[in-house]
Design an enzyme around this catalytic site. Sequence first.
Site, PDB file in Angstrom:
ATOM      1  CB  THR A 177      -0.950  -0.018   1.221  1.00  0.00           C
ATOM      2  OG1 THR A 177      -1.754  -1.187   1.120  1.00  0.00           O
ATOM      3  CG2 THR A 177      -1.841   1.225   1.261  1.00  0.00           C
TER       4      THR A 177
ATOM      5  CD  GLU B   4      -2.636  -3.534   8.775  1.00  0.00           C
ATOM      6  OE1 GLU B   4      -2.906  -2.440   8.288  1.00  0.00           O
ATOM      7  OE2 GLU B   4      -2.298  -3.704   9.955  1.00  0.00           O
ATOM      8  N   GLY B   5      -3.573  -9.507   7.612  1.00  0.00           N
ATOM      9  CA  GLY B   5      -3.896 -10.806   8.211  1.00  0.00           C
ATOM     10  C   GLY B   5      -5.357 -11.134   7.990  1.00  0.00           C
ATOM     11  CB  THR B   6      -7.090 -13.755   5.970  1.00  0.00           C
ATOM     12  OG1 THR B   6      -6.571 -14.894   6.684  1.00  0.00           O
ATOM     13  CG2 THR B   6      -6.296 -13.547   4.695  1.00  0.00           C
TER      14      THR B   6
HETATM   15  C1  LIG Z   1      -5.550  -4.067  -1.028  1.00  0.00           C
HETATM   16  C2  LIG Z   1      -4.517  -4.792  -0.263  1.00  0.00           C
HETATM   17  C3  LIG Z   1      -3.575  -4.076   0.475  1.00  0.00           C
HETATM   18  C4  LIG Z   1      -2.536  -4.729   1.092  1.00  0.00           C
HETATM   19  N1  LIG Z   1      -1.539  -4.000   1.711  1.00  0.00           N
HETATM   20  C5  LIG Z   1      -0.401  -4.649   2.104  1.00  0.00           C
HETATM   21  C6  LIG Z   1       0.750  -3.898   2.510  1.00  0.00           C
HETATM   22  O1  LIG Z   1       0.739  -2.663   2.572  1.00  0.00           O
HETATM   23  N2  LIG Z   1       1.879  -4.582   2.803  1.00  0.00           N
HETATM   24  C7  LIG Z   1       1.950  -5.946   2.767  1.00  0.00           C
HETATM   25  O2  LIG Z   1       3.006  -6.488   3.056  1.00  0.00           O
HETATM   26  N3  LIG Z   1       0.867  -6.668   2.399  1.00  0.00           N
HETATM   27  C8  LIG Z   1      -0.296  -6.065   2.068  1.00  0.00           C
HETATM   28  N4  LIG Z   1      -1.378  -6.796   1.644  1.00  0.00           N
HETATM   29  C9  LIG Z   1      -1.306  -8.254   1.625  1.00  0.00           C
HETATM   30  C10 LIG Z   1      -2.262  -8.917   2.586  1.00  0.00           C
HETATM   31  O3  LIG Z   1      -1.867  -8.709   3.917  1.00  0.00           O
HETATM   32  C11 LIG Z   1      -2.382 -10.383   2.177  1.00  0.00           C
HETATM   33  O4  LIG Z   1      -3.151 -10.412   0.986  1.00  0.00           O
HETATM   34  C12 LIG Z   1      -3.002 -11.248   3.246  1.00  0.00           C
HETATM   35  O5  LIG Z   1      -2.165 -11.333   4.358  1.00  0.00           O
HETATM   36  C13 LIG Z   1      -3.314 -12.660   2.744  1.00  0.00           C
HETATM   37  O6  LIG Z   1      -2.271 -13.216   2.008  1.00  0.00           O
HETATM   38  P1  LIG Z   1      -2.575 -13.833   0.549  1.00  0.00           P
HETATM   39  O7  LIG Z   1      -3.363 -12.837  -0.202  1.00  0.00           O
HETATM   40  O8  LIG Z   1      -1.307 -14.313  -0.025  1.00  0.00           O
HETATM   41  O9  LIG Z   1      -3.541 -15.063   0.841  1.00  0.00           O
HETATM   42  P2  LIG Z   1      -3.118 -16.560   1.327  1.00  0.00           P
HETATM   43  O10 LIG Z   1      -2.224 -16.484   2.506  1.00  0.00           O
HETATM   44  O11 LIG Z   1      -2.659 -17.340   0.154  1.00  0.00           O
HETATM   45  O12 LIG Z   1      -4.535 -17.081   1.787  1.00  0.00           O
HETATM   46  C14 LIG Z   1      -5.523 -17.568   0.899  1.00  0.00           C
HETATM   47  C15 LIG Z   1      -6.695 -18.080   1.755  1.00  0.00           C
HETATM   48  O13 LIG Z   1      -6.241 -19.167   2.603  1.00  0.00           O
HETATM   49  C16 LIG Z   1      -6.513 -18.855   3.950  1.00  0.00           C
HETATM   50  N5  LIG Z   1      -5.457 -19.377   4.814  1.00  0.00           N
HETATM   51  C17 LIG Z   1      -4.106 -19.237   4.648  1.00  0.00           C
HETATM   52  N6  LIG Z   1      -3.453 -19.835   5.669  1.00  0.00           N
HETATM   53  C18 LIG Z   1      -4.412 -20.346   6.484  1.00  0.00           C
HETATM   54  C19 LIG Z   1      -4.391 -21.068   7.713  1.00  0.00           C
HETATM   55  N7  LIG Z   1      -3.233 -21.382   8.315  1.00  0.00           N
HETATM   56  N8  LIG Z   1      -5.568 -21.421   8.284  1.00  0.00           N
HETATM   57  C20 LIG Z   1      -6.741 -21.101   7.695  1.00  0.00           C
HETATM   58  N9  LIG Z   1      -6.839 -20.406   6.532  1.00  0.00           N
HETATM   59  C21 LIG Z   1      -5.684 -20.039   5.948  1.00  0.00           C
HETATM   60  C22 LIG Z   1      -6.582 -17.338   4.008  1.00  0.00           C
HETATM   61  O14 LIG Z   1      -7.313 -16.894   5.149  1.00  0.00           O
HETATM   62  C23 LIG Z   1      -7.251 -17.017   2.698  1.00  0.00           C
HETATM   63  O15 LIG Z   1      -8.637 -17.178   2.836  1.00  0.00           O
HETATM   64  C24 LIG Z   1      -2.469  -6.153   1.054  1.00  0.00           C
HETATM   65  C25 LIG Z   1      -3.452  -6.883   0.376  1.00  0.00           C
HETATM   66  C26 LIG Z   1      -4.445  -6.223  -0.292  1.00  0.00           C
HETATM   67  C27 LIG Z   1      -5.458  -7.044  -1.068  1.00  0.00           C
END
Ligand SMILES: Cc1cc2nc3c(=O)[nH]c(=O)nc-3n(C[C@H](O)[C@H](O)[C@H](O)COP(=O)(O)OP(=O)(O)OC[C@H]3O[C@@H](n4cnc5c(N)ncnc54)[C@H](O)[C@@H]3O)c2cc1C
Length: 400
Positions: A159, A363-365
């Site tokens: 971001t 910031e962590g799903t």
């Molecule tokens: C608009 C936007 C702004 C962002 N800003 C920043 C930023 O400024 N800096 C930065 O570093 N990142 C940023 N992010 C990244 C964001 O933090 C990640 O997208 C998020 O942490 C999830 O990672 P991923 O998208 O790779 O999904 P994944 O980790 O691949 O997850 C996919 C799915 O699997 C689930 N999952 C994964 N592991 C587990 C588990 N152990 N148990 C249960 N479910 C699980 C997740 O909850 C999700 O539903 C941003 C993302 C977006 C979309």
Amino acid sequence: MDFSLTDKEQKLWERAKKFSLEHISPKASALEKRREFPKEIVQKAYEEGLMNLHIPEEAGGPGLSLLSETFVSEATGYGCAGIATSIMCNNLAFAPLVIGATIEQLKTYVKPLITGKEAKFGAFCLTERKAGSDAAAVATRAERDGDEYVITGTKCFATNGPQAELFTVFASTQPELKHKGLSVFMVPKSKNVKIGHIENKMGQLNSVQSEVIFEGARVPQECLVGKEGEGFKIAMQTLDMTRAGIAAIATGVAQRALDEAAKFANIRQQFGRPIGKFQGIGFKLADMGARTDAARHLTRYAAWLADQGMRNSKESSFAKFFASDAAMKNATQAVQIMGGYGYLEEYPVEKLMRDAKLLQIYEGTNEVQRLVASNAILKESVNLDTGFHVDYEGRDAPKM
Ligand SMILES: Cc1cc2nc3c(=O)[nH]c(=O)nc-3n(C[C@H](O)[C@H](O)[C@H](O)COP(=O)(O)OP(=O)(O)OC[C@H]3O[C@@H](n4cnc5c(N)ncnc54)[C@H](O)[C@@H]3O)c2cc1C
């Protein structure tokens, strides 16, 4: 127990709400069509003293509490979650430095960005294409070369990436140690830091995310934050600290959805009466109100705990997943209450629904938040005395 705000907090809360109503809400929908960084509004927020609130006074900031930050995040989130994200993103970018850097490092690298006439930005660079929830899988490397570190790798979703002057980068100094080999660096903008793909999103279009590519970016040794190997710990401490901010933006969205829906339900007449007088609609409004208040209390409590120097991993996770789920649910209900009008771009609630979705992801799903919270609950339960003594393995089943 005192729920009232101090005079200073009340003034900040009022000032942030006024700013949001005057400068954010009226412009947010039109601005999002451009899918650009909302530069003018963010500059105004900076001039109003609504940015960089948690930077200590010695490093040029106002040194306010996390609780104070939640007031600004909620108020700006009420106007537009995307603009709130653009305004508050420095909190995320600089939090690892507030946690792990020395005052001297903050003075050298952060102070110049927060004390000039123009708003300047940092970007938090943790996520990579193959390292999302699993932050320990970061592949970006930082290799020592004399008095310097050389940083190589590609981050995504950063971001304010294209706006940033300083990148807070999580990179591995010892890949074989996995998360224990992660370190955090301050990396100033330079010719070896390139902006890659700009992410095209569903909502929060008033914020910008991009890839950031580090092509052997060299930084002096003093850009290491804390010690080598402390990156993962600092990342987790950062997220404990900043989750309350996301929860506060979410509370703002939940409140806005309620307010727009209630206004509509009072005015819209069907079958000879305002639709709010039908129980089916009124009960929805009641649930939306309760969710919003609960989200606000969880959020402020999580921030307050951190301000007292108390661990808040569980509570900040509660706040983040509850408030963002509340925002999503309220936005969806607001669209439903407004019927066909709720679905139209000319009305504000379809945007709320698109914006709210992201709050459950970044910031962590919310799945990861529930993991953090459930792990804490299980840990606490080991020594818990409920007054009911039973061997759950079945050897001494109680006689009823
Ligand atoms: C608009 C936007 C702004 C962002 N800003 C920043 C930023 O400024 N800096 C930065 O570093 N990142 C940023 N992010 C990244 C964001 O933090 C990640 O997208 C998020 O942490 C999830 O990672 P991923 O998208 O790779 O999904 P994944 O980790 O691949 O997850 C996919 C799915 O699997 C689930 N999952 C994964 N592991 C587990 C588990 N152990 N148990 C249960 N479910 C699980 C997740 O909850 C999700 O539903 C941003 C993302 C977006 C979309």
